[in-house]
Enzyme design. Structure first.
Site, short mmCIF file in Angstrom:
data_model
loop_
_atom_site.label_atom_id
_atom_site.label_comp_id
_atom_site.label_asym_id
_atom_site.label_seq_id
_atom_site.Cartn_x
_atom_site.Cartn_y
_atom_site.Cartn_z
N GLU A 1 44.07 38.47 41.02
CA GLU A 1 42.99 38.95 40.15
C GLU A 1 43.18 40.43 39.84
OE1 GLU A 1 40.63 38.28 38.32
OE2 GLU A 1 39.64 36.40 38.82
N ASN B 1 32.58 37.75 35.48
CA ASN B 1 33.92 37.75 34.90
C ASN B 1 33.85 38.19 33.46
OD1 ASN B 1 36.17 36.97 36.64
ND2 ASN B 1 35.07 35.05 36.97
N ASP C 1 37.22 32.92 32.89
CA ASP C 1 37.53 33.89 33.95
C ASP C 1 37.69 35.26 33.29
OD1 ASP C 1 38.52 35.14 36.40
OD2 ASP C 1 38.90 33.12 37.11
#
Length: 292
Positions: free
Chosen positions: A18, A148, A199
């Site tokens: 991430e 997100n 996301d």
């Protein structure tokens, strides 16, 4: 779905890759394995991947200046000294709540930092989204489940985010000078039923929002009015976050994850957790520096 050329940028496998952020001055992409408590970096395009152990779960990083970075972690915001990798707590953030951690974050063109938090077990509405600038923190939104898609239009007048409603990307008007919201949240893209989950996202110089589709094995590109323009397949099912990379920000790197996959699912998704490079020309832009 477009079948563009996609290559492996880093074959170091992350449980929860991430938070990619590219520093053009050092030509280096930084990203995290959140649950693995690691910070990774690699010089573009063919440097060696360097892995740094962290004492906590970190999720986002931004450049302050040539010597310093700002690293967002589960208990606060840290100054990271680039040369040594040493860390110094700058501002606590939900430090008294061991059940939450940081997640998605991005720097607004004004130099302010929007930071999302969430429950470590993804409990509904346990997180929040904060605004940070020059040491000041303000809570912008509460009742966030998984924050997100925090990203901004190039002129700083629009912010995007998820976490208030499942699989919906919201937009909100902002003050370009401060990065503070000035309007109400509005639906930008309702992606329910599209397979997978929204996301991380980033917005290019033309206003196109590029979103990683967790569980959808793709990157989706949305026009400024929310229309889906194209989808690009990624080698891993759980693509997690994009970042513009390269000397002119004309390519996209994408992190991924194997988190939540059992042995059989991992065998069926052998590229999960690697970081990829999409060989598609884009008019990307570099991340602003964050103001301390």
């Amino acid at each position: 779905m477009n079948m563009e050329k996609v290559s492996v940028f880093s074959d170091v496998v992350c449980e929860l890759g991430e938070g990619p952020s590219y520093d053009p001055a050092s030509e280096t992409l930084f990203w995290f394995d959140i649950t693995g408590k690691k910070l990774l970096q690699k010089k573009f395009p063919d440097g060696r991947t360097v892995v740094h152990d962290l004492p906590f779960m970190g999720s986002a990083i931004a450049t302050v200046d040539a010597e310093r970075q700002l690293l967002v972690a589960e208990d606060g915001i840290y100054v990271r000294y680039a040369r040594t990798g040493s860390l110094a707590l700058h501002t606590p953030l939900e430090a008294d709540n061991a059940s939450t951690r940081s997640n998605d974050a991005r720097v607004h063109p004004s130099g302010s930092f929007w930071i999302g938090t969430m429950a470590k077990d993804e409990a509904p509405k346990a997180g929040a989204i904060y605004w940070f600038s020059r040491g000041e923190i303000r809570r912008l939104y509460d009742g966030i489940t998984v924050p997100n898609s925090i990203c901004f239009a190039a002129d700083g007048a629009t912010a995007y985010l998820t976490g208030k409603s499942a699989n919906v990307i919201h937009r909100v008007e902002c003050d370009p000078a401060t990065g503070l919201p000035t309007g109400e949240l509005k639906v930008f893209a309702d992606t329910k039923g599209a397979g997978g989950w929204v996301d991380g996202s980033v917005v290019d110089a033309e206003g196109v929002l590029w979103n990683a589709r967790w569980g959808g094995a793709r990157i989706d590109a949305y026009a400024p009015d929310g229309t889906l323009l194209r989808s690009i397949r990624t080698p891993a099912g759980q693509s997690s976050c994009p970042a513009f990379v390269g000397p002119d920000a004309s390519r996209i790197a994408v992190t991924s994850a194997w988190k939540g996959l059992d042995v059989a699912a991992r065998a069926a998704d052998p590229e999960a957790g690697k970081t990829f490079l999409l060989d598609i020309p884009v008019r990307g832009r570099f991340e602003p520096k964050v103001l301390l």
